[in-house]
Design a protein around this motif. Structure first.
Motif, PDB file in Angstrom:
ATOM      1  N   LEU A  28      72.158  -4.538  24.029  1.00  0.00           N
ATOM      2  CA  LEU A  28      73.353  -4.346  23.214  1.00  0.00           C
ATOM      3  C   LEU A  28      73.026  -4.470  21.726  1.00  0.00           C
ATOM      4  O   LEU A  28      73.496  -3.661  20.899  1.00  0.00           O
ATOM      5  N   VAL A  29      72.220  -5.475  21.381  1.00  0.00           N
ATOM      6  CA  VAL A  29      71.809  -5.650  19.988  1.00  0.00           C
ATOM      7  C   VAL A  29      71.064  -4.413  19.498  1.00  0.00           C
ATOM      8  O   VAL A  29      71.303  -3.913  18.384  1.00  0.00           O
ATOM      9  N   TRP A  30      70.168  -3.903  20.315  1.00  0.00           N
ATOM     10  CA  TRP A  30      69.373  -2.725  19.942  1.00  0.00           C
ATOM     11  C   TRP A  30      70.266  -1.499  19.733  1.00  0.00           C
ATOM     12  O   TRP A  30      70.100  -0.752  18.773  1.00  0.00           O
ATOM     13  N   TRP A  31      71.206  -1.289  20.624  1.00  0.00           N
ATOM     14  CA  TRP A  31      72.082  -0.115  20.549  1.00  0.00           C
ATOM     15  C   TRP A  31      73.068  -0.180  19.381  1.00  0.00           C
ATOM     16  O   TRP A  31      73.516   0.859  18.889  1.00  0.00           O
ATOM     17  N   THR A  32      73.446  -1.378  18.958  1.00  0.00           N
ATOM     18  CA  THR A  32      74.507  -1.509  17.961  1.00  0.00           C
ATOM     19  C   THR A  32      73.993  -1.844  16.563  1.00  0.00           C
ATOM     20  O   THR A  32      74.791  -2.051  15.647  1.00  0.00           O
ATOM     21  N   ASN A  33      72.692  -1.901  16.387  1.00  0.00           N
ATOM     22  CA  ASN A  33      72.105  -2.066  15.061  1.00  0.00           C
ATOM     23  C   ASN A  33      71.378  -0.779  14.673  1.00  0.00           C
ATOM     24  O   ASN A  33      70.759  -0.130  15.525  1.00  0.00           O
ATOM     25  N   ARG A  34      71.427  -0.426  13.421  1.00  0.00           N
ATOM     26  CA  ARG A  34      70.702   0.745  12.915  1.00  0.00           C
ATOM     27  C   ARG A  34      69.307   0.272  12.488  1.00  0.00           C
ATOM     28  O   ARG A  34      69.156  -0.336  11.427  1.00  0.00           O
ATOM     29  N   PHE A  35      68.308   0.563  13.307  1.00  0.00           N
ATOM     30  CA  PHE A  35      66.954   0.107  13.020  1.00  0.00           C
ATOM     31  C   PHE A  35      66.168   1.170  12.268  1.00  0.00           C
ATOM     32  O   PHE A  35      66.243   2.364  12.578  1.00  0.00           O
ATOM     33  N   PRO A  65      60.372  -6.447  22.782  1.00  0.00           N
ATOM     34  CA  PRO A  65      60.245  -5.383  23.790  1.00  0.00           C
ATOM     35  C   PRO A  65      60.624  -3.998  23.275  1.00  0.00           C
ATOM     36  O   PRO A  65      60.141  -2.982  23.787  1.00  0.00           O
ATOM     37  N   PHE A  66      61.454  -3.941  22.228  1.00  0.00           N
ATOM     38  CA  PHE A  66      61.903  -2.647  21.721  1.00  0.00           C
ATOM     39  C   PHE A  66      60.885  -1.996  20.787  1.00  0.00           C
ATOM     40  O   PHE A  66      61.088  -0.873  20.325  1.00  0.00           O
ATOM     41  N   LEU A  67      59.786  -2.693  20.514  1.00  0.00           N
ATOM     42  CA  LEU A  67      58.659  -2.057  19.824  1.00  0.00           C
ATOM     43  C   LEU A  67      58.039  -0.964  20.685  1.00  0.00           C
ATOM     44  O   LEU A  67      57.499   0.016  20.185  1.00  0.00           O
ATOM     45  N   LYS A  68      58.102  -1.160  21.984  1.00  0.00           N
ATOM     46  CA  LYS A  68      57.419  -0.271  22.911  1.00  0.00           C
ATOM     47  C   LYS A  68      58.157   1.066  23.038  1.00  0.00           C
ATOM     48  O   LYS A  68      59.339   1.109  23.369  1.00  0.00           O
ATOM     49  N   LEU A  94      63.261  -4.822  30.521  1.00  0.00           N
ATOM     50  CA  LEU A  94      63.261  -3.949  29.354  1.00  0.00           C
ATOM     51  C   LEU A  94      62.033  -3.050  29.307  1.00  0.00           C
ATOM     52  O   LEU A  94      61.775  -2.395  28.293  1.00  0.00           O
ATOM     53  N   GLY A  95      61.261  -3.029  30.383  1.00  0.00           N
ATOM     54  CA  GLY A  95      60.168  -2.076  30.503  1.00  0.00           C
ATOM     55  C   GLY A  95      58.825  -2.524  29.979  1.00  0.00           C
ATOM     56  O   GLY A  95      57.921  -1.697  29.782  1.00  0.00           O
ATOM     57  N   GLY A 187      68.832  -3.278  11.189  1.00  0.00           N
ATOM     58  CA  GLY A 187      67.589  -4.005  11.403  1.00  0.00           C
ATOM     59  C   GLY A 187      66.374  -3.252  10.914  1.00  0.00           C
ATOM     60  O   GLY A 187      66.445  -2.059  10.603  1.00  0.00           O
ATOM     61  N   VAL A 188      65.270  -3.969  10.848  1.00  0.00           N
ATOM     62  CA  VAL A 188      63.992  -3.409  10.395  1.00  0.00           C
ATOM     63  C   VAL A 188      62.886  -3.850  11.337  1.00  0.00           C
ATOM     64  O   VAL A 188      62.830  -5.020  11.739  1.00  0.00           O
ATOM     65  N   ILE A 189      62.039  -2.904  11.698  1.00  0.00           N
ATOM     66  CA  ILE A 189      60.778  -3.207  12.377  1.00  0.00           C
ATOM     67  C   ILE A 189      59.686  -2.984  11.349  1.00  0.00           C
ATOM     68  O   ILE A 189      59.477  -1.855  10.890  1.00  0.00           O
ATOM     69  N   ALA A 190      59.043  -4.061  10.934  1.00  0.00           N
ATOM     70  CA  ALA A 190      58.030  -3.977   9.879  1.00  0.00           C
ATOM     71  C   ALA A 190      56.652  -4.307  10.427  1.00  0.00           C
ATOM     72  O   ALA A 190      56.509  -5.159  11.305  1.00  0.00           O
ATOM     73  N   ALA A 191      55.658  -3.632   9.907  1.00  0.00           N
ATOM     74  CA  ALA A 191      54.274  -3.857  10.339  1.00  0.00           C
ATOM     75  C   ALA A 191      53.380  -4.052   9.127  1.00  0.00           C
ATOM     76  O   ALA A 191      53.610  -3.462   8.055  1.00  0.00           O
ATOM     77  N   GLY A 192      52.356  -4.879   9.294  1.00  0.00           N
ATOM     78  CA  GLY A 192      51.398  -5.124   8.229  1.00  0.00           C
ATOM     79  C   GLY A 192      50.100  -4.388   8.472  1.00  0.00           C
ATOM     80  O   GLY A 192      49.987  -3.554   9.369  1.00  0.00           O
TER      81      GLY A 192
END
Length: 237
Positions: A28-35, A65-68, A94-95, A187-192
């Motif tokens: 639900l968090v994943w679906w309702t946030n703009r990443f 898990p949503f990185l995948k 979540l796979g 939301g943000v998925i950030a990588a270094g």
């Protein structure tokens, strides 16, 4: 009463209920946030280096898990503790596949299944599957341990520091200041930068790479929170 609750928490049906509920809440968090991704082409950039060892801080792990993506296989290291069982059920729902055991290379390494887990993680990487795990020393938030550096040295695979932040969250008052992400925000998925550990790294070099990873993880975590407009207030970064 505490003993009754503890025994109830060990019941398989309770763990599956809790794990399933957690997975659906995270969905639900994943679906309702703009990443968004930072950098935007992160997957294309790291694809030539896959499989990679994905590193993140404990307490910042629930959305990992949503990185995948479907195109990339991945597994995650999860402890054998009762709470770990719930996390494993949620991750698999979540796979994401799991490796059970400890990433700690301290005194309890053998007792917690660390040796078997380390060998399993090496096998995962040999099979061209990405491997994700927290970088912290157990029970010491945001201090990177040598376990993940050893895994990089022995496997020859680079470490990718990652952080996920959302604009709406609650921070718990436990040892790792766990973040519970909330729906209806962004939301943000950030990588270094990748951390590469050579196979001939000695103890001095290993410590240098450990410090480099710790600094990179702190930087990418600060960046992720800045991008969602929230300070990283846990007092460690």
């Amino acid at each position: 009463m505490k003993r009754v609750l503890r025994n109830l928490g060990r019941a398989s049906w309770v763990q599956h209920l809790a794990g399933g509920t957690a997975a659906e809440f995270l969905r639900l968090v994943w679906w309702t946030n703009r990443f968004t991704l930072d950098p935007p082409e992160i997957y294309k950039q790291i694809e030539p280096d896959m499989p990679v060892i994905v590193a993140f801080w404990h307490g910042q792990h629930f959305m990992m898990p949503f990185l995948k993506l479907k195109a990339y296989e991945a597994k995650v290291l999860i402890s054998r503790h009762r709470d770990g069982e719930i996390n494993a059920i949620a991750a698999e729902r979540l796979g994401v596949g799991t490796v059970r055991g400890s990433g700690d290379h301290g005194t309890s390494f053998h007792r917690k299944g660390g040796v078997a887990a380390f060998k399993s993680m090496l096998k995962v990487l040999e099979d061209r599957i990405n491997m994700a795990l927290t970088a912290d020393v157990p029970k010491v938030s945001r201090k990177a341990g040598l376990g993940i550096i050893m895994l990089a040295r022995e496997s020859g695979r680079p470490i990718l520091p990652v952080a996920i932040a959302t604009s709406r969250f609650k921070r718990l008052k436990n040892w790792d200041r766990s973040v519970i992400h909330l729906p209806f925000g962004h939301g943000v998925i950030a990588a270094g930068d990748l951390v590469r550990v050579p196979p001939d790294a000695d103890s001095t070099m290993m410590e240098d790479f450990r410090a480099e990873l710790e600094a990179n993880l702190n930087e990418v975590t600060r960046r992720a929170y800045t991008l969602v407009g929230r300070p990283d207030e846990d007092g460690h970064a």
